[in-house]
Design a protein around this motif. Structure first.
Motif, PDB file in Angstrom:
ATOM      1  N   PRO A  23      49.086  42.879  38.917  1.00 13.10           N
ATOM      2  CA  PRO A  23      49.697  42.809  37.582  1.00 13.10           C
ATOM      3  C   PRO A  23      50.840  41.801  37.479  1.00 13.10           C
ATOM      4  O   PRO A  23      50.981  41.115  36.463  1.00 13.10           O
ATOM      5  N   ARG A  25      51.280  38.938  38.773  1.00 10.79           N
ATOM      6  CA  ARG A  25      50.911  37.523  38.697  1.00 10.79           C
ATOM      7  C   ARG A  25      50.392  37.143  37.308  1.00 10.79           C
ATOM      8  O   ARG A  25      50.300  35.965  36.989  1.00 10.79           O
ATOM      9  N   LYS A  27      49.704  36.193  33.526  1.00 16.32           N
ATOM     10  CA  LYS A  27      50.457  35.589  32.418  1.00 16.32           C
ATOM     11  C   LYS A  27      49.781  35.848  31.071  1.00 16.32           C
ATOM     12  O   LYS A  27      50.065  35.172  30.083  1.00 16.32           O
ATOM     13  N   CYS A  29      46.732  35.361  29.719  1.00 13.44           N
ATOM     14  CA  CYS A  29      45.918  34.359  29.006  1.00 13.44           C
ATOM     15  C   CYS A  29      44.660  34.972  28.391  1.00 13.44           C
ATOM     16  O   CYS A  29      44.045  34.349  27.531  1.00 13.44           O
ATOM     17  N   LYS A  50      57.309  40.117  33.533  1.00 16.29           N
ATOM     18  CA  LYS A  50      57.491  38.952  32.660  1.00 16.29           C
ATOM     19  C   LYS A  50      57.127  39.254  31.213  1.00 16.29           C
ATOM     20  O   LYS A  50      57.215  38.379  30.352  1.00 16.29           O
ATOM     21  N   TYR A  52      54.026  40.394  30.145  1.00 18.37           N
ATOM     22  CA  TYR A  52      52.626  40.151  29.788  1.00 18.37           C
ATOM     23  C   TYR A  52      51.786  41.418  29.937  1.00 18.37           C
ATOM     24  O   TYR A  52      52.003  42.216  30.854  1.00 18.37           O
ATOM     25  N   TYR A  54      48.645  42.810  31.276  1.00 17.02           N
ATOM     26  CA  TYR A  54      47.664  42.414  32.291  1.00 17.02           C
ATOM     27  C   TYR A  54      46.345  43.129  32.036  1.00 17.02           C
ATOM     28  O   TYR A  54      46.292  44.064  31.233  1.00 17.02           O
TER      29      TYR A  54
ATOM     30  N   ILE B   8      45.239  48.564  41.609  1.00 11.16           N
ATOM     31  CA  ILE B   8      46.332  47.597  41.744  1.00 11.16           C
ATOM     32  C   ILE B   8      46.543  47.287  43.225  1.00 11.16           C
ATOM     33  O   ILE B   8      46.631  48.200  44.045  1.00 11.16           O
ATOM     34  N   LEU B  23      53.670  31.541  44.582  1.00 15.15           N
ATOM     35  CA  LEU B  23      53.069  32.048  43.349  1.00 15.15           C
ATOM     36  C   LEU B  23      54.006  33.052  42.687  1.00 15.15           C
ATOM     37  O   LEU B  23      54.752  33.724  43.385  1.00 15.15           O
ATOM     38  N   PRO B  24      53.980  33.214  41.372  1.00 20.19           N
ATOM     39  CA  PRO B  24      53.125  32.504  40.427  1.00 20.19           C
ATOM     40  C   PRO B  24      53.526  31.035  40.289  1.00 20.19           C
ATOM     41  O   PRO B  24      54.683  30.682  40.482  1.00 20.19           O
ATOM     42  N   PRO B  29      50.883  29.885  30.484  1.00 21.04           N
ATOM     43  CA  PRO B  29      49.777  30.787  30.156  1.00 21.04           C
ATOM     44  C   PRO B  29      48.722  30.037  29.348  1.00 21.04           C
ATOM     45  O   PRO B  29      49.061  29.278  28.448  1.00 21.04           O
ATOM     46  N   GLY B  30      47.459  30.220  29.729  1.00 18.13           N
ATOM     47  CA  GLY B  30      46.378  29.570  28.991  1.00 18.13           C
ATOM     48  C   GLY B  30      46.053  28.173  29.473  1.00 18.13           C
ATOM     49  O   GLY B  30      45.151  27.520  28.948  1.00 18.13           O
ATOM     50  N   LEU B 225      43.029  30.288  25.060  1.00 20.95           N
ATOM     51  CA  LEU B 225      41.798  31.046  24.843  1.00 20.95           C
ATOM     52  C   LEU B 225      40.931  30.408  23.754  1.00 20.95           C
ATOM     53  O   LEU B 225      39.711  30.329  23.870  1.00 20.95           O
TER      54      LEU B 225
END
Lengths: 86, 301, 383
Positions: A23, A25, A27, A29, A50, A52, A54, B8, B23-24, B29-30, B225
């Protein structure tokens, strides 16, 4: 007249997949959610650090993942993957 | 069998291919660079070539940051110079599989001259070009792939220039493998990367990728998206498409995006000239016959 | 000349550009990438004949931007690598000189100086690139620049340049000029076993063991260097980076890195600096000159001595780092009343000498196209 069928129609087994998520990681999308061919995934109700949403498995879809790995490969963040359930 | 929802977990099965402690990544995003990088990592695994023999070289820009995330020997070089830097590695270590992973602005604008000459020479090099139609890192300026009329930070009235068709260009200058896929066509993209890695010579793969921040926003494409959705609905795969008909315009809904593996030919790849005289073995280079190009490092003075 | 051997031992009558190329081969040159440009072309042409005999890689590139980039890639893969150029090409190489400094990739860049700026005087001498050599790429970094004044030194200094580049992991420049590059003289090439070699500091432990920090310096400020394909999975970037090589975009990481890049040369200057002194012991007037101009200066010193005037010559062999200590020692002795700096530019090293000595410096300059005559230097020394 016979119906066309794949030759492995009886032997082929559709795999069942287990979804794994990282979760923190994500973002958000939504690529995995929108492009899952079986529409297995949905946005989480909660958010990560953050902010988002998930992906989670949508209610009632727990048995629908076929481990096609599309969510895995399309995820820009390496935040989701599947494994075949044995 | 008990059936559960998503589990998870703390790590990803490909984490060893990335510098997971970084990472991240910094990408928005996207953004479509992530899927392309993901395919690259999977392709390196699937290529069967040991990771120690893979090298990733990039230039500057958002895509240029990929070299900093993949867990192989990686070089994040100057703007536009990834290809000649990689040429140096490829020539002296022909046993390594060198991939240049960079963006359209880096490879085709400031690095355009190196691109055409590396292809002409047929350097043993795989080039993966993420094309997001703009300069993303600097904030969405127009570049050599920005569609005619598209808005950009330096084209507020619409881009006045005709863009390159990258597969057409790559084929014209001599690439032995030329493909175009998108950040959505991850399976085909990954397979194309594996094919390229198994070839000798200069290969080129264009990856169409959303840049919602730099390109999408001024061009009413919404988020990543939505651009991916356009790829889904408008892409047509035609490996035998005429190369001169591969122009792209994201904004025109009457025009399909043609994808495919357009070129796959073989021609001798570049090797520095060698003449059969002089005591080459004195310097331990008699093992160059394995590939024929470049000097092996062992036994260097 | 085509001996088929890496070290063409023996006595030769050889043009400076070829001596430079032979020096590179003797030093173990394994990769050359370059672009033809007068007056360095003879280096490139000579290597295009010689390297294929030796199994070394010669590539003619599309431009000088690509030339130095390719040299850095080859060097990152472990090969001793160089390029050769002249002013206009040298200008194009500036971005990758900065990259070489930042990534700490050893390389040798030969710049055969011609009349400048711009296209200037392609076939005639100049010495106008000396400040560019030191400061040409943006930001603070250190390089070493050797400046030969004979065909023999073209050979000898190439060997030193490769050793210095490897030892300190820095771009090392050899600033020839058109006269030196195109002058044919006696060159004595020693046997292969007599060629000095000092290579790169390398990782001690194999890649399979523990984490290797590719930018963690030890001892003299230089980190051991792992090459591409050795399994260390290194990351090199032109961004400011930490000891892992990962981008670290903050003021503190930048201070640590840039300070170390500068200190590699600054703190080792005593071991790097080379100069030649002539009649410096009792000199009241010291002529500073380098490259072809030092040959005129030598004649001027001899003539002055014949007239009983105590003139000496300081010839920097490393223009960078500049022989600052020697200048200061000369000043401390108290006998030097004046410096004369002769150079084929409008006053580049003279400013350095003024800065370091704080006493009057007479300049003998012209911007290029011909050597400075001994008479002009003599006149400045005597007046």
């Amino acid at each position: 007249m016979t119906t066309r069928r794949p030759v492995n129609w009886t032997s082929a087994k559709i795999p069942q997949g287990q979804v794994y998520v990282l979760p923190e990681r994500c973002k958000g999308c939504r690529f995995c959610i929108e492009f899952c061919p079986k529409k297995v995934l949905a946005e989480s109700g909660s958010i990560n650090a953050k902010g988002y949403h998930y992906p989670v498995v949508a209610p009632g879809k727990e048995a629908d993942c076929v481990h096609c790995r599309f969510c895995d490969l399309v995820c820009p963040e390496f935040a989701i993957f599947t494994e075949e359930r044995k | 069998m008990s059936v559960e929802g998503a589990k998870i977990v703390p790590s990803h099965h490909l984490d060893s291919l990335f510098r997971a402690d970084r990472l991240p990544h910094i990408l928005c995003p996207g953004c479509g660079i992530g899927p392309a990088m993901h395919c690259f990592a999977q392709a390196m695994l699937d290529s069967g070539i040991p990771l120690e023999r893979h090298v990733c070289v990039s230039g500057i820009g958002c895509t240029g940051r990929v070299a900093g995330y993949v867990n192989v020997d990686s070089y994040h070089t100057t703007h536009g110079r990834a290809i000649p830097f990689a040429l140096g590695i490829s020539v002296v270590r022909p046993d390594l599989k060198v991939t240049v992973f960079s963006g359209d602005g880096d490879l085709i604008s400031i690095g355009g001259n190196h691109f055409i000459h590396a292809a002409r020479r047929n350097i043993n090099l795989n080039v993966i070009c993420v094309n997001n139609f703009n300069y993303g890192m600097t904030g969405g300026q127009a570049g050599p792939t920005t569609p005619l009329g598209a808005k950009a930070a330096t084209a507020p009235y619409g881009n006045a220039e005709r863009p390159f068709s990258l597969p057409y260009l790559a084929a014209a200058v001599g690439a032995t493998f030329v493909a175009r896929w998108t950040a959505l066509h991850v399976r085909q993209l990954k397979e194309a990367m594996v094919r390229a890695m198994k070839k000798k010579g200069f290969t080129f793969i264009e990856v169409l990728a959303p840049c919602p921040t730099g390109f999408g926003r001024p061009n009413n494409i919404g988020d990543g998206l939505e651009e991916m959705e356009r790829y889904r609905s408008r892409c047509v795969v035609n490996h035998r498409a005429a190369l001169h008909e591969l122009d792209l315009d994201l904004r025109r809904i009457d025009q399909p995006f043609i994808l495919g593996n357009f070129v796959d030919i073989d021609r001798p790849h570049f090797r520095p000239p060698v003449i059969e005289q002089g005591p080459a073995a004195e310097f331990g280079r008699d093992d160059r016959s394995a590939d024929g190009g470049g000097a092996a490092m062992e036994g260097a003075p | 000349m085509s001996s088929g051997k890496r070290v063409s031992g023996g006595e030769h009558f050889m043009v400076g550009d070829h001596a430079c190329a032979e020096g590179a081969l003797a030093a173990g040159l394994e990769f050359f990438a370059g672009y033809p440009i007068t007056p360095s072309t003879e280096i490139t042409e000579h290597l295009s004949r010689r390297m294929p005999e030796l199994g070394a890689s010669f590539v003619q590139m599309e431009d000088e931007l690509g030339s130095l980039a390719a040299v850095l890639g080859a060097s990152a893969a472990g090969a001793r690598s160089m390029t050769a150029t002249s002013g206009p090409g040298f200008s194009l190489m500036m971005e990758n000189i900065g990259l070489a400094a930042m990534m700490e990739i050893p390389c040798v860049i030969v710049d055969v100086m011609r009349g400048s700026p711009s296209t200037g005087l392609p076939t005639a001498v100049g010495q106008g690139d000396v400040m560019q050599a030191r400061w040409g790429s943006h930001g603070d970094y250190s390089i070493v620049a050797y400046c030969p004044n004979s065909a023999q030194e073209c050979f000898d200094l190439m060997i030193k340049a490769f050793n210095t580049a490897d030892q300190y992991r820095i771009p090392t420049l050899v600033l020839m000029d058109e006269i030196i590059g195109h002058m044919t003289e006696r060159v004595v090439i020693p046997e292969a076993v007599k060629i000095a070699f000092s290579g790169r500091k390398r990782p001690v432990r194999p890649a399979s063991e523990a984490a290797f920090l590719p930018f963690k310096a030890d001892g003299n400020g230089v980190p051991p260097m792992a090459h591409a394909g050795e399994g260390y999975k290194v990351h090199f970037t032109g961004l400011t980076h930490d000891e892992k090589g990962y981008p670290a975009l903050n003021a503190e990481a930048h201070r640590i890195l840039v300070t170390r890049l500068i200190d590699k040369v600054r703190l080792n200057a005593a071991a790097i600096v080379e100069y030649e002194g002539l009649h410096l012991d009792d000199a009241e007037v010291v002529v500073v000159a380098y490259g072809c101009t030092s040959r005129s200066a030598r004649q001027a010193v001899f003539t002055a001595r014949e007239k009983g005037v105590r003139v000496g010559l300081l010839r920097p062999i490393t223009l960078w780092p500049f022989p600052e200590d020697k200048l200061r020692r000369l000043l401390r002795k108290g006998e030097v009343k004046r410096f004369v700096v002769a150079e084929i530019n409008m006053g580049q090293i003279s400013r350095e000498v003024e800065r370091l000595t704080q006493i009057p410096v007479a300049r003998v300059n012209h911007p290029g196209g011909a050597m400075i005559l001994p008479e002009d230097i003599l006149e400045a020394a005597l007046s």
